[in-house]
Design a protein around this motif. Sequence first.
Motif, PDB file in Angstrom:
ATOM      1  N   ILE A  61      38.497  45.732  36.245  1.00 19.30           N
ATOM      2  CA  ILE A  61      39.853  45.326  35.560  1.00 19.30           C
ATOM      3  C   ILE A  61      40.387  44.530  36.922  1.00 19.30           C
ATOM      4  CG2 ILE A  61      41.836  46.229  35.024  1.00 19.30           C
ATOM      5  CD1 ILE A  61      40.375  48.367  33.330  1.00 19.30           C
ATOM      6  N   PHE A  62      40.248  45.111  38.116  1.00 18.78           N
ATOM      7  CA  PHE A  62      40.854  44.588  39.009  1.00 18.78           C
ATOM      8  C   PHE A  62      40.397  42.904  39.295  1.00 18.78           C
ATOM      9  CE2 PHE A  62      41.876  48.968  40.054  1.00 18.78           C
ATOM     10  CZ  PHE A  62      43.274  48.659  40.166  1.00 18.78           C
ATOM     11  N   LEU A  63      39.141  42.756  39.023  1.00 14.17           N
ATOM     12  CA  LEU A  63      38.542  41.379  39.154  1.00 14.17           C
ATOM     13  C   LEU A  63      39.335  40.415  38.308  1.00 14.17           C
ATOM     14  CD1 LEU A  63      34.773  42.226  39.183  1.00 14.17           C
ATOM     15  CD2 LEU A  63      36.231  41.355  41.030  1.00 14.17           C
ATOM     16  N   VAL A  64      39.418  40.935  37.181  1.00 15.22           N
ATOM     17  CA  VAL A  64      40.307  39.976  35.859  1.00 15.22           C
ATOM     18  C   VAL A  64      41.563  39.672  36.445  1.00 15.22           C
ATOM     19  CG1 VAL A  64      41.120  39.645  33.738  1.00 15.22           C
ATOM     20  CG2 VAL A  64      38.578  40.619  34.352  1.00 15.22           C
ATOM     21  N   LEU A  65      42.379  40.979  37.193  1.00 20.48           N
ATOM     22  CA  LEU A  65      43.453  40.763  37.410  1.00 20.48           C
ATOM     23  C   LEU A  65      43.751  40.034  38.735  1.00 20.48           C
ATOM     24  CD1 LEU A  65      44.963  44.436  37.141  1.00 20.48           C
ATOM     25  CD2 LEU A  65      45.836  42.656  36.040  1.00 20.48           C
ATOM     26  N   GLY A  66      42.721  40.137  39.505  1.00 15.57           N
ATOM     27  CA  GLY A  66      42.739  38.977  40.551  1.00 15.57           C
ATOM     28  C   GLY A  66      42.606  37.597  40.174  1.00 15.57           C
ATOM     29  N   HIS A  67      42.013  37.472  38.983  1.00 19.03           N
ATOM     30  CA  HIS A  67      41.920  36.016  38.771  1.00 19.03           C
ATOM     31  C   HIS A  67      43.112  35.519  38.149  1.00 19.03           C
ATOM     32  CE1 HIS A  67      39.978  32.404  36.846  1.00 19.03           C
ATOM     33  NE2 HIS A  67      40.635  32.875  35.804  1.00 19.03           N
ATOM     34  N   ILE A  68      43.562  36.154  37.247  1.00 20.21           N
ATOM     35  CA  ILE A  68      44.960  35.947  36.513  1.00 20.21           C
ATOM     36  C   ILE A  68      46.079  35.588  37.384  1.00 20.21           C
ATOM     37  CG2 ILE A  68      46.682  36.855  34.732  1.00 20.21           C
ATOM     38  CD1 ILE A  68      44.155  38.130  33.482  1.00 20.21           C
ATOM     39  N   TYR A  69      46.256  36.637  38.336  1.00 22.18           N
ATOM     40  CA  TYR A  69      47.549  36.633  39.367  1.00 22.18           C
ATOM     41  C   TYR A  69      46.859  36.563  40.907  1.00 22.18           C
ATOM     42  CZ  TYR A  69      49.577  38.540  35.037  1.00 22.18           C
ATOM     43  OH  TYR A  69      49.986  38.887  33.730  1.00 22.18           O
ATOM     44  N   SER A  70      46.211  35.514  41.120  1.00 14.08           N
ATOM     45  CA  SER A  70      45.732  35.213  42.322  1.00 14.08           C
ATOM     46  C   SER A  70      46.868  35.124  43.449  1.00 14.08           C
ATOM     47  CB  SER A  70      44.924  33.724  42.501  1.00 14.08           C
ATOM     48  OG  SER A  70      44.611  33.684  43.705  1.00 14.08           O
ATOM     49  N   ILE A  71      46.747  35.682  44.524  1.00 14.76           N
ATOM     50  CA  ILE A  71      47.668  35.642  45.435  1.00 14.76           C
ATOM     51  C   ILE A  71      47.567  34.462  46.428  1.00 14.76           C
ATOM     52  CG2 ILE A  71      47.603  38.151  46.233  1.00 14.76           C
ATOM     53  CD1 ILE A  71      45.821  37.731  48.417  1.00 14.76           C
ATOM     54  N   PHE A  72      46.442  33.549  46.063  1.00 20.29           N
ATOM     55  CA  PHE A  72      46.310  32.284  46.821  1.00 20.29           C
ATOM     56  C   PHE A  72      46.834  31.472  45.927  1.00 20.29           C
ATOM     57  CE2 PHE A  72      42.315  34.718  47.767  1.00 20.29           C
ATOM     58  CZ  PHE A  72      42.559  35.026  49.155  1.00 20.29           C
ATOM     59  N   LEU A  73      47.301  31.635  44.720  1.00 23.62           N
ATOM     60  CA  LEU A  73      48.092  30.585  43.768  1.00 23.62           C
ATOM     61  C   LEU A  73      49.243  30.925  43.562  1.00 23.62           C
ATOM     62  CD1 LEU A  73      45.112  29.615  41.434  1.00 23.62           C
ATOM     63  CD2 LEU A  73      45.897  28.463  43.391  1.00 23.62           C
ATOM     64  N   LYS A  74      50.026  31.871  44.438  1.00 23.47           N
ATOM     65  CA  LYS A  74      51.434  32.380  44.213  1.00 23.47           C
ATOM     66  C   LYS A  74      51.413  33.328  42.946  1.00 23.47           C
ATOM     67  CE  LYS A  74      53.239  28.945  46.854  1.00 23.47           C
ATOM     68  NZ  LYS A  74      54.070  27.641  47.138  1.00 23.47           N
ATOM     69  N   PHE A  75      50.470  34.037  42.695  1.00 28.90           N
ATOM     70  CA  PHE A  75      50.296  35.117  41.456  1.00 28.90           C
ATOM     71  C   PHE A  75      50.201  34.251  39.990  1.00 28.90           C
ATOM     72  CE2 PHE A  75      52.078  37.571  45.002  1.00 28.90           C
ATOM     73  CZ  PHE A  75      50.942  38.552  45.137  1.00 28.90           C
TER      74      PHE A  75
END
Length: 103
Positions: free
Chosen positions: A1-15
């Motif tokens: 679940i955290f993998l998908v959340l990291g893709h959807i709301y990437s810290i590298f792309l300003k969430f």
Amino acid sequence: IFLVLGHIYSIFLKFKGGKGVATTIGVIFALNFLVGLLGVCTWVIVFAVFRISGLAAIIAAIALPIYSYYLYQNSFIFGTTLILSVLILFRHKSNIMHLLKLS
């Protein structure tokens, strides 16, 4: 679940990020190959008929927890697919509204 959340709301792309469909399918394949395969087949069939990728993703996301529940009754796999499907549907909210306007 955290993998998908990291893709959807990437810290590298300003969430901001993608809709999480491809990442979700990868996670589902890792959890259970058959459920992942059924999800991909659902996406392919819907896309072949309607030629709308967003619609195919939405229907496949709805189908994933149904497949996992009826095939395995495993609460872990079902719960994970349900949460991931809700995330995908939430990210496709604008697509859903657009599709409803078309009908």
